[in-house]
Enzyme design. Structure first.
Site, PDB file in Angstrom:
ATOM      1  CG  HIS A  91      34.000  40.294  42.961  1.00  0.00           C
ATOM      2  ND1 HIS A  91      33.323  39.553  42.018  1.00  0.00           N
ATOM      3  CD2 HIS A  91      34.560  39.387  43.800  1.00  0.00           C
ATOM      4  CE1 HIS A  91      33.468  38.256  42.273  1.00  0.00           C
ATOM      5  NE2 HIS A  91      34.218  38.131  43.362  1.00  0.00           N
ATOM      6  CG  ASP A  93      33.733  36.324  46.646  1.00  0.00           C
ATOM      7  OD1 ASP A  93      32.843  35.750  45.990  1.00  0.00           O
ATOM      8  OD2 ASP A  93      34.856  36.577  46.177  1.00  0.00           O
ATOM      9  CD  GLU A 120      34.660  35.339  41.310  1.00  0.00           C
ATOM     10  OE1 GLU A 120      34.127  35.051  42.382  1.00  0.00           O
ATOM     11  OE2 GLU A 120      35.786  35.871  41.219  1.00  0.00           O
ATOM     12  CG  HIS A 138      36.859  31.501  39.620  1.00  0.00           C
ATOM     13  ND1 HIS A 138      37.634  30.685  40.393  1.00  0.00           N
ATOM     14  CD2 HIS A 138      36.763  32.673  40.291  1.00  0.00           C
ATOM     15  CE1 HIS A 138      38.004  31.340  41.495  1.00  0.00           C
ATOM     16  NE2 HIS A 138      37.480  32.543  41.458  1.00  0.00           N
ATOM     17  CG  HIS A 140      39.052  35.281  38.126  1.00  0.00           C
ATOM     18  ND1 HIS A 140      39.839  34.475  38.909  1.00  0.00           N
ATOM     19  CD2 HIS A 140      38.321  36.046  38.976  1.00  0.00           C
ATOM     20  CE1 HIS A 140      39.578  34.732  40.190  1.00  0.00           C
ATOM     21  NE2 HIS A 140      38.679  35.681  40.264  1.00  0.00           N
ATOM     22  CG  HIS A 186      37.249  40.697  41.413  1.00  0.00           C
ATOM     23  ND1 HIS A 186      36.392  40.286  40.421  1.00  0.00           N
ATOM     24  CD2 HIS A 186      37.705  39.552  41.985  1.00  0.00           C
ATOM     25  CE1 HIS A 186      36.345  38.952  40.403  1.00  0.00           C
ATOM     26  NE2 HIS A 186      37.151  38.485  41.330  1.00  0.00           N
ATOM     27  CG  ASP A 224      38.303  39.811  45.372  1.00  0.00           C
ATOM     28  OD1 ASP A 224      37.257  39.133  45.540  1.00  0.00           O
ATOM     29  OD2 ASP A 224      39.346  39.334  44.929  1.00  0.00           O
TER      30      ASP A 224
HETATM   31 ZN   LIG Z   1      37.575  36.499  41.934  1.00  0.00          ZN
END
Ligand SMILES: [Zn+2]
Ligand SMILES: *[C@@H]1O[C@H](CO)[C@@H](O)[C@H](O)[C@H]1NC(C)=O
Ligand SMILES: *[C@@H]1O[C@H](CO)[C@@H](O)[C@H](O)[C@H]1NC(C)=O
Length: 307
Positions: free
Chosen positions: A36, A38, A141, A168, A215, A236, A305
């Site tokens: 993961h 971002d 996600e 999420h 999540h 993650h 992450d």
């Molecule tokens: Zn996340």
């Protein structure tokens, strides 16, 4: 007395170098895949996804965790890039916003072909790695991104999505998120809803989209681990036993991870590693060790992450 003082630091230095060399050798022959990242979200926030902006150059990008030199220094062989849209887009423009994040990932691969190769299969990962590229995959996600539509799920698969995080930090109409376990949100489905939630899991299994349980609530973890015909991932998440944060994976779920051949990709985020604002790498290693102890070495992964 003074010889010991010199000797012990020397021994420590030699050992560290030996492990580093070994780690580099392994990473050069076996792709390290991170679950993961971002960076695509950062590209939206900072540059409105306009990759040709001068400051958006990924070779020189600053102020982010991720750029091309850092990916190279870390020997990253494969990366799941996150196509993320926040929960406040649920039932609004979530699908459009998800498509835009998938688009920016594809454009990253097109603009930096010497670094990134977008792939959708394990064979593709191997080919990209052999060619010295970072194999680039897409994880979506948040289940709100499919807008309760199996048609959207299938279309996202066609665009390259290879995992979907079932939620999420909001419930969807068919699955509960981790904030149910903190008491901040009400449980709506005792995990996955009986009708549509289970259909989503079935259709993901049929397509070959990995079920990601980062999540989600503990009840959703257990329901999905029970329903899925294929191993699942936590893209993650870290170990709850070491830091009692509900984004982490409790030991009874780690037992199910072991039984199903699933994978926990450990998160490097301070709050989940140490339950504080500061954490260090040896604490991350403690999470890897704990997951190995409870679920076996095959269950341990990285899901940094970053960004
Ligand atoms: Zn996340
Ligand atoms: C799912 O749960 C049922 C009922 O508790 C159990 O019989 C079954 O073995 C479980 N399946 C898996 C794959 O864990
Ligand atoms: C990491 O942090 C822990 C907890 O504060 C501490 O005990 C440990 O010595 C630190 N390790 C390193 C290598 O800094």
């Amino acid at each position: 007395m003074w010889t010991c003082w010199w000797l012990w630091p020397l021994v420590a230095v030699c050992t560290a170098d030996q492990f580093l060399d070994q780690a580099k050798r392994i990473m050069q022959t076996t792709p390290v895949i991170d679950g993961h990242n971002d960076l695509p979200w950062q590209l939206l926030l900072r540059f409105n996804n306009e990759l040709r902006q001068k400051n958006a150059n990924l070779n020189t990008l600053t102020g982010t965790h991720t750029n091309i030199p850092k990916l190279r220094a870390g020997f990253v062989g494969g990366q799941f890039w996150s196509a993320y849209t926040p929960c406040d887009t649920q039932n609004k423009d979530a699908v459009k916003r998800t498509l835009e994040q998938i688009d920016v990932i594809h454009r990253m691969c097109q603009m930096y072909p010497e670094t990134f190769q977008c792939v959708t299969t394990s064979q593709g990962i191997r080919e990209a790695f052999r060619a010295g590229k970072v194999a680039s995959l897409i994880g979506v996600e948040g289940g709100h991104s499919i807008d309760s539509s199996l048609g959207v799920l299938r279309a996202l698969y066609q665009l390259g999505m290879r995992y979907l995080t079932l939620t999420h930090s909001c419930n969807t109409p068919w699955a509960d998120n981790w904030l149910v376990d903190t008491g901040d949100h009400d449980a709506q489905h005792s995990g996955l809803s009986d009708d549509f939630g289970k259909s989503v899991v079935r259709e993901m299994n049929r397509l070959g989209v990995i079920i990601d349980l980062a999540h989600v609530s503990v009840a959703t973890m257990k329901a999905a681990l029970n329903q899925s015909q294929a191993p699942v991932i936590f893209s993650h998440s870290s170990a709850f036993a070491l830091c009692k944060h509900w984004r982490n994976v409790p030991d009874d779920v780690l037992q199910l991870v072991k039984r199903t051949g699933s994978l926990v990709m450990v998160n490097f985020y301070n709050d989940y590693v140490a339950c504080k604002r500061e954490a260090n790498l040896s604490q991350v290693a403690d999470h890897l060790d704990h997951i190995k102890k409870v679920a076996g070495a095959g269950a341990v992964g990285f899901g940094g992450d970053f960004d």
